[in-house]
Design an enzyme around this catalytic site. Structure first.
Site, PDB file in Angstrom:
ATOM      1  N   CYS B 252       0.851  -1.175  -0.123  1.00 42.51           N
ATOM      2  CA  CYS B 252      -0.010   0.175  -0.036  1.00 42.51           C
ATOM      3  C   CYS B 252       0.761   1.194   0.179  1.00 42.51           C
ATOM      4  O   CYS B 252       1.508   1.457  -1.014  1.00 42.51           O
ATOM      5  CB  CYS B 252      -0.881  -0.297   1.062  1.00 42.51           C
ATOM      6  SG  CYS B 252      -2.204   1.256   1.124  1.00 42.51           S
ATOM      7  N   HIS B 335      -3.631  -5.012  -0.180  1.00 43.76           N
ATOM      8  CA  HIS B 335      -3.628  -5.656   1.121  1.00 43.76           C
ATOM      9  C   HIS B 335      -3.405  -7.182   1.027  1.00 43.76           C
ATOM     10  O   HIS B 335      -4.643  -7.852   1.385  1.00 43.76           O
ATOM     11  CB  HIS B 335      -4.405  -4.895   2.240  1.00 43.76           C
ATOM     12  CG  HIS B 335      -4.124  -3.626   2.408  1.00 43.76           C
ATOM     13  ND1 HIS B 335      -3.463  -3.225   3.390  1.00 43.76           N
ATOM     14  CD2 HIS B 335      -4.398  -2.644   2.038  1.00 43.76           C
ATOM     15  CE1 HIS B 335      -3.279  -1.847   3.814  1.00 43.76           C
ATOM     16  NE2 HIS B 335      -4.021  -1.283   2.567  1.00 43.76           N
ATOM     17  N   GLU B 337      -2.585  -9.153   3.352  1.00 41.41           N
ATOM     18  CA  GLU B 337      -2.775  -9.571   4.504  1.00 41.41           C
ATOM     19  C   GLU B 337      -4.356  -9.541   4.776  1.00 41.41           C
ATOM     20  O   GLU B 337      -5.027 -10.037   5.834  1.00 41.41           O
ATOM     21  CB  GLU B 337      -2.283  -8.841   5.559  1.00 41.41           C
ATOM     22  CG  GLU B 337      -2.917  -7.514   5.953  1.00 41.41           C
ATOM     23  CD  GLU B 337      -2.519  -6.441   4.724  1.00 41.41           C
ATOM     24  OE1 GLU B 337      -2.008  -6.651   3.950  1.00 41.41           O
ATOM     25  OE2 GLU B 337      -2.837  -5.040   5.121  1.00 41.41           O
TER      26      GLU B 337
END
Lengths: 1076, 375
Positions: B252, B335, B337
């Site tokens: 990001c 992202h 994650e």
């Protein structure tokens, strides 16, 4: 494309007649698949005997075969058409089962037909519960603890290993057939016995009753790209079949962790199974932890995928078809936005609520409990920006006579029992309980429904209570707005603050609303929650917003509104969707912008690309006017969607809505029995003697004057609700009670019931009182069988010319007198060349697609042109002179409706229909019957043929059977009768006699291939031997005929034709003979 | 029925959206952005990348499953939140759910907002507002409760938000064989959780910490809020680090910083990408659904020689990842994650660890070769 050989021609298997567990959703998926293939320039061949579908219409597949979707017929079609590929995933379980048989028997290999999309091996794994559990265990995905068994003893042993409670499931079953819960060994034995009938393989499983049920619709392409289109959560916890449950999309009570966990698992599952296309993964989720089980995978398009498609706007079936050709998700453009790709997961900015439509009131004795197998016949989908808003919309969609969730018309004698043992009325029981002050906690304990949903229903009850405290003078604009935001209808508000919900009161609320600017706004479904502009006009209305997404003034496209048919139910089904779609197509051809209002997710009319603007919303006075006022259209077409839109004609025209087609006052004249009777008298058209009465003595004296039997019914009728034939005075009181129960406000109508008469249907199109074309169909069954359950033949094969001529004259006179424009349907009785009219509908009827396709003349196209005022040519009567015959037969779902009596009567009970073409009546009839799942008996037939007169009328037929070499069994009287006439029939004892050899044993053991049970005309409703025989046939899947005329025709047909003698000709081939 | 004070959103173009106030009753201002995710509001609100922003949820029902408490795991990382605070300035929803239900719920959404002094509005036509932002681009806005217009507009992009949300102290976590420097620019907890599942030792440092004197095997630059060009010190540090040719991974804002360090440019998107359904494509055919929250993007046409696009967005074609053609540097705009959102690209953490392993073994070989030469 990734394949080695280019695919030029593809065979698509349809799903046949609509039945419980397999309904209109497959017309949607099949027609999307055909569209997707056509776009690629691929030639398409479709097998589907469901003549009322859109997919079997002109402009879809290149070749259509109205033939049974069975291995035998499909093999012949393959041999003839030589397709390169076959699609199995678009025709429900029927297509999948047929495909597996074609594969295992080597047919596909023999003809070099490639299965497109998900490979056969994957289908087998996903369908075989044992293999499936094994495959998932291998990749560490949890499935319910379960053991596959093949007999009773193994089942009992498995139960001991796992422990009660258990769920029993039959393998390879449609919609959970033969499944159920059990808490002890006795219940287990009963269930095992039943399940083993449907399938040789049965699963004994740990019960996860009370867990949340969540499903994901997943796509995978041949490059291993995966995505989930949508997830859905069941309102009802596990234990109620997802087809029987209220469902919301997206899930409401799952955290992101839970959402993502299940999403990841579903992708893991379909990757490992190797699905190419679309797949549905169902989960059980522990409400007290993140524990889960995968409970089912459907490696094909399903009811859920149709719902997901409508709920998100993502054209799942279309994309799945593209994927099966080897395309990648990343390459296919998103047809909704046109600027993005098909590879994305829709984001919703609304909530969708689906409610099943049950029709159990139509059946005597049916068990109304809902559980692990399906009973509903249709469903509705409502869209809102609050759960309460969508839920209340959905409730009214299910039953347009209700004003909302608080409109409880039922008495719950044992509310607690009802809450714990759900029936189709449970949601109302919850409302009732909340009204009585039950706490959410208590309700949760009784129902295991997530408290989130219960709190929301409580909100509705509380707002209702608030409203009740107010009057029209005292209500604040805020409360009015809050109630509308929570889905209250004007009628519902009127009921609370005016204690009245009639038309005038409803209008008062409407005025009040408008005065306070409480009006709904139009919102668009765009798959991306507003993130990108979208090109489609897939719309709904909500009070939870302040701005319209679409303004008709801006786009400058005034159009015509076509009202759809609403939920599929017994009596209103895919045939009306066909009419709507054909109507819209005609409007588009005529360059008139088309606007559709409908709320049935199983339909093609709710595909956003079928019309210019689609409002997925209620078909109510209130909502249609809301849309009308936004759209300011040229007018509204009411005559395509069946009785639901037809009932709106009067209130809407009173309000000033411009109606198109036959004038509203004429429609009223025909719908009102008295007015119509006067018309008929004036025109000198005969009708069976009738009277509308409320007084018991008057009723009795009418009966004794005209003589029994008498037909009893309430004033307004849809598919024969509460209709009954009374054969003697003793039954009269009982039936009257039933008739008044349905409608207290309406008097009872008594009609002389004419026996041994032929029944005739006429479908026509008129313009300004001039009949432009008509088609006559005769019923195989004598009058007394609901026209929706009757077997129709066109062109008529057994009518006298004089009868036909009389009918022609009558319709011309009536049509002219009433100045009809558009579609109409008449029903007549003919006996001894005398004609009586029994029914007239100034709208399209369920036989319109049938006659349109048999004659290859689109009745709806012409009717639509007439309605919008275009001139249409008079169709030459030679067009109706065919060298082939069309036969339409009903599709029943009695096997699923436990307890229901599978016999024909004045109440409609079929859930669908099929129609086939043949060189003659017998051939077409036999094909049609085989299409409904019937099979030609191999060796043995059971006869139980009613009273002596009926036995005698079947004598010749029974002789033919004997001659053909069938072994005949009979019940007492039947055996005696035919023995007396020199036919050897072996006697079996009645079920209730408990003696051997017993009829019921023969049925259970499938020792008979066909059951012919002709009920006595005045058979009582209570448990009888005949009922047990009929029910036994339904429960153990033995073909059953209960009508005398059908029996005669069937016997004639099987004596002249074997299955292999039936011709395999496409629709085009029949038409070509027409043109020669 | 409980009554709520009226509240409104005033946008910088003068348009007004009326609704009701819930949560903390106070006026505030920030940049108005929308997020299309349908679940995961606790994670979104605690994502530091939302610093200075007024978050509009396009999904109309928020708060359904309540909010859990701040229970932590063995590394003292919150289990259900992405940081220790709510970072948005305010929240705008169509409906918030007062009567929530979930086994893991400890409080209502509203209570949580009140505890964190976050004002919020409900009863807003969030779809109309979203379309407005889509058409006109992100705008400044202010939340006004009960007509008390006391606040002015506030543009968070003028501030160095990273400096606000980054950490002050260095923190070490884990005890694995690969030592990774993690530059915290406003990092989400799930990045830590994802790393800590691997065989790593993390040294988590403030945004402007000069890690170039340290011994490490891999360098990671986290997500964070605002305009990346404010983080001049971080960019300089990355530039220096690149000379070491050790594996480098950014997510990001980290992706944007790596791009800036390489010499490429960033720009502000009209309305950003915020949601959990963003399709990203790698190698033309491989598609992944990703979770995103960013207002700025890397201009792929400005990538200098030696760099190439690793991912692009299938919706609008914008850049979603870059990599160096020969050196072990890569970064992604989305992202991997998730949290909230899908985990389809979680494998990128593995790819980073593999890069570290490869780089270490190469170093060993090179060292051995050097030693041999010396001998």
């Amino acid at each position: 494309m990734s394949d080695t050989k280019r695919i030029n021609k593809v065979l698509i298997l349809g799903s046949g007649g609509l039945s419980i567990g397999q309904a209109g959703e497959f017309d949607y998926s099949g027609s999307q698949a055909i569209k997707a293939l056509k776009e690629e320039g691929i030639e398409t061949v479709l097998v589907n005997p469901n003549i009322a579908t859109i997919q079997t219409s002109k402009g879809f597949a290149n070749e259509v075969y109205f033939l049974p979707v069975t291995k035998k017929f499909v093999e012949k079609i393959i041999a003839k058409e030589r397709p390169d590929g076959i699609l199995l995933g678009f025709g429900g379980q029927t297509a999948l089962n047929c495909g597996m048989e074609l594969s295992s028997s080597g047919v596909l290999e023999k003809y070099g037909v490639r299965v497109l999309g998900t490979p056969i091996k994957t289908i087998i794994t996903s369908e075989d519960k044992g293999l499936f559990a094994e495959a998932l265990t291998k990749i560490n995905v949890k499935t319910p603890r379960s053991i596959t068994v093949y007999n009773l003893d193994e089942g009992i042993a498995a139960a001991k290993k796992i422990g009660f409670p258990l769920i029993i499931r039959a393998g390879f079953a449609l919609g959970g057939l033969g499944s159920g819960f059990c808490n002890n060994e006795e219940e287990l034995k009963t269930l095992l016995h039943q399940a083993l009938v449907y399938s040789s393989q049965v699963l004994v499983e740990e019960s996860l009753k009370g867990w949340k049920e969540v499903e994901y619709e997943v796509m995978r392409d041949s490059y291993d790209n995966c995505m989930t289109v949508c997830n859905m959560e069941n309102f009802d916890p596990l234990g109620i079949h997802t087809g029987e449950s209220i469902v919301v999309a997206p899930s409401q009570t799952l955290t992101d962790k839970e959402y993502q966990k299940l999403r990841e698992l579903s992708i893991k599952v379909i990757k490992s199974l190797g699905v190419v296309g679309e797949c549905n993964v169902q989960f059980a989720l522990d409400p007290d932890s993140e524990d889960y089980r995968v409970i089912e995978v459907n490696a094909r398009l399903s009811r859920s995928s149709a719902l997901a498609s409508k709920a998100t706007g993502y054209p799942l079936a279309f994309i799945a078809a593209k994927l099966s050709l080897g395309y990648s998700l990343v390459d296919i453009p998103n047809p909704v936005t046109k600027v993005t790709k098909a590879f994305f997961e829709p984001a919703l900015d609304y909530i969708v609520v689906k409610i099943p439509r049950w029709d159990t009131d139509k059946f005597k004795k049916v068990d109304k409990k809902i559980g692990s197998s399906m009973k509903s016949v249709g469903e509705v989908m409502a869209i809102g920006r609050k759960f309460e808003e969508a839920l209340q919309k959905a409730i009214r969609m299910i039953n347009p006579s209700l004003n909302g969730l608080t409109d409880i018309r039922l008495m719950f004698d044992e509310l607690d029992y009802e809450l714990k043992n759900p029936t189709d009325k449970r949601v109302f029981a919850i409302v009732k309980a909340l009204e009585l002050g039950y706490s959410v906690k208590k309700l949760f304990e009784m129902t295991k429904i997530d408290k989130w949903f219960l709190y929301k229903i409580k909100n509705i009850v509380e707002i209702n209570n608030e409203l009740k405290k107010d009057s029209i003078e005292s209500i604040t604009p805020e409360l009015l707005k809050i109630s509308k935001q929570h889905g209250f209808s004007d009628k519902q508000v009127a009921k609370c603050i005016l204690q009245d919900e009639h038309f005038d009161s409803e209008l008062k609320i409407r005025e009040l609303r408008k005065k306070h600017s409480v009006i709904p706004v139009i919102k668009q479904i765009d798959t991306l929650a507003g993130e990108f502009p979208c090109k489609t006009n897939y719309l709904y209305l909500t009070y939870n917003g302040d701005y319209d997404d679409v303004r008709v003034d801006d786009i400058g496209m005034r159009g015509i509104i076509v009202l759809g048919g609403g939920a599929y139910s017994i009596g209103s089904s895919v045939e009306f969707d066909w009419c709507c779609v054909e109507c819209v197509k005609t409007l588009r051809k005529e360059k008139v912008p088309s606007i559709v209002i409908n709320y049935n997710p199983e339909t093609v009319s709710t595909d956003y690309d079928e019309c210019d603007r689609l409002y997925f919303d209620e078909l109510s006075f209130e909502r249609v006017v809301d849309i009308y006022e936004k759209e300011t259209p040229f007018g509204v077409i009411f005559s395509m969607g069946g009785q639901i839109p037809n009932n709106l004609v009067m209130p809407l025209s009173k309000y000033g809505v411009k109606t198109l087609g036959t004038a509203p006052e004429i429609i009223d004249k025909v719908e009102d029995r008295h007015k119509f009777s006067m018309v008929l008298d004036e025109l000198g058209v005969d009708q069976p003697e009738w009277k509308e009465l409320t007084d018991l003595n008057e009723i009795k004296s009418f009966c004794s004057r005209v003589g029994f039997p008498i037909l009893i019914r309430p004033s307004y009728v849809l598919s024969g609700a509460a209709m009954n034939v009374v054969y003697e005075e003793a039954d009269l009181d009982l039936f009257l009670k039933q008739a008044t129960l349905v409608s207290k406000d309406h008097p009872v109508v008594l009609t002389k019931f004419i026996t041994h008469a032929k029944e005739i249907d006429v479908d026509l199109v008129a313009l300004n009182g001039d009949v432009k074309l008509y088609a006559i169909s005769e019923h195989v069954e004598n009058a007394g069988v609901h026209s929706g359950d009757a077997t129709l033949v066109t062109p008529p094969q057994k009518l006298y010319l004089e009868t036909v001529n009389k009918i022609k004259r009558i319709i011309k006179v009536i049509v002219k007198h009433l100045n009809i424009t558009g579609p109409a349907n008449f029903q007549f009785l003919a006996k001894d060349n005398k004609i009586k009219i029994i029914e007239c509908n100034l709208r399209a009827s369920r036989s319109f697609p049938f006659v349109s396709k048999v004659y290859n003349i689109n009745f709806i196209e012409l009717a639509t042109k007439a309605i919008i005022g275009n001139q249409i040519p008079k169709v030459d009567t030679n067009a109706f002179d065919l060298e082939y015959v069309g036969v339409k037969a009903p599709q029943f779902s009695f096997t699923r409706l436990r307890g229901a009596d599978p016999m024909l009567g004045v109440e409609m009970s079929s859930t669908g229909e099929v129609a086939c073409l043949g060189d003659n009546l017998q051939e077409a009839f036999l094909k049609a019957l085989l299409s409904t799942g019937f099979s030609i008996p191999k060796e043995t037939i059971l006869l139980s043929t009613g009273d002596v007169k009926k036995k005698a009328r079947l004598l010749d037929s029974v002789k033919q059977l004997k001659k053909k070499g069938y072994v005949l069994y009979g019940t007492g009287g039947t055996t005696d009768f035919y023995k007396m006439h020199g036919i050897n029939v072996e006697m079996l004892h009645w079920p209730l006699d408990n003696k051997k050899p017993n009829v019921l044993d023969y049925i259970k053991n499938k020792a008979v291939d066909l059951v012919i049970n002709i009920p006595k005309s005045n058979e009582k409703i209570e448990l009888s031997n005949d009922y047990i025989i009929r029910r036994g046939a339904a429960d153990f899947s033995v073909p059953l005929i209960t009508n005398l005329e059908c029996t005669k025709l069937f016997i004639e047909s099987i004596c002249n034709y074997g299955e292999d003698d039936l011709t395999v000709k496409s629709w085009n081939e029949y038409h070509e003979t027409l043109n020669k | 029925m409980k009554s709520h004070p009226k509240g409104k959103l005033i946008l910088e173009d003068g348009s007004i959206y009326d609704g009701y106030s819930f949560g903390y009753s106070s006026s505030t201002a920030g940049e108005v952005v929308f997020c299309t995710g349908m679940a995961g509001y606790p994670q979104s609100l605690t994502d530091p990348s939302y610093t200075g922003q007024i978050l509009v949820f396009t999904y109309p029902l928020i708060g359904n499953y309540g909010v859990s408490d701040s229970t932590v795991d063995k590394h003292n990382i919150s289990i259900d939140f992405e940081s220790n605070n709510i970072h948005v300035k305010s929240v705008i929803v169509s409906e918030y759910c007062a009567e929530h239900n979930h086994w893991n719920s400890k409080k209502s959404f509203e209570t949580w907002l009140k505890e964190n002094k976050i004002p919020a509005l409900f009863g807003i036509d969030t779809r109309a507002l979203t379309i407005k932002i889509r058409e006109k681009g992100v705008m400044l806005g202010k939340i006004v409760i009960d007509d008390e217009e006391s606040v002015g507009f506030y543009d968070p992009n003028k501030d160095n938000l990273v400096a606000e949300v980054s950490r002050n102290e260095v923190l070490s976590l884990g005890n694995g064989k690969h030592k990774i420097i993690v530059v915290d620019c406003g990092m989400k907890n799930n990045i830590l959780r994802s790393f800590l599942k691997k065989d790593v030792t993390l040294k988590i440092v403030p945004w402007n910490y000069d890690f170039n004197q340290e011994e490490y095997d891999g360098l990671f630059i986290s997500n964070g809020p605002g305009d990346p060009t404010h983080c001049k010190e971080t960019i300089e540090n990355i530039k220096k680090a690149m000379e070491l040719k050790k594996p480098l991974f950014g997510i990001c804002l980290g992706h944007q910083l790596l791009a800036l360090a390489s010499g490429a440019n960033t720009y502000k998107l009209k309305y950003g990408h915020r949601g959990q359904n963003q399709p990203c494509v790698r190698n033309q055919k491989q598609g992944y659904i990703t979770s995103q929250n960013h207002g700025y993007a890397v201009d792929k046409n400005s990538l200098p020689e030696g760099w190439e696009e690793l991912f692009f967005n299938a919706n609008d074609g914008t850049n979603e990842g870059i990599k160096h053609t020969t050196l072990p540097f890569f970064s992604v705009q989305f992202h991997p994650e998730g949290s909230c959102g899908p985990n389809d690209t979680m494998y990128l953490f593995d790819e980073f660890i593999e890069m570290i392993e490869k780089s270490k073994s190469l170093n060993v070989e090179t060292n051995q070769e050097t030693n041999q030469e010396m001998n």
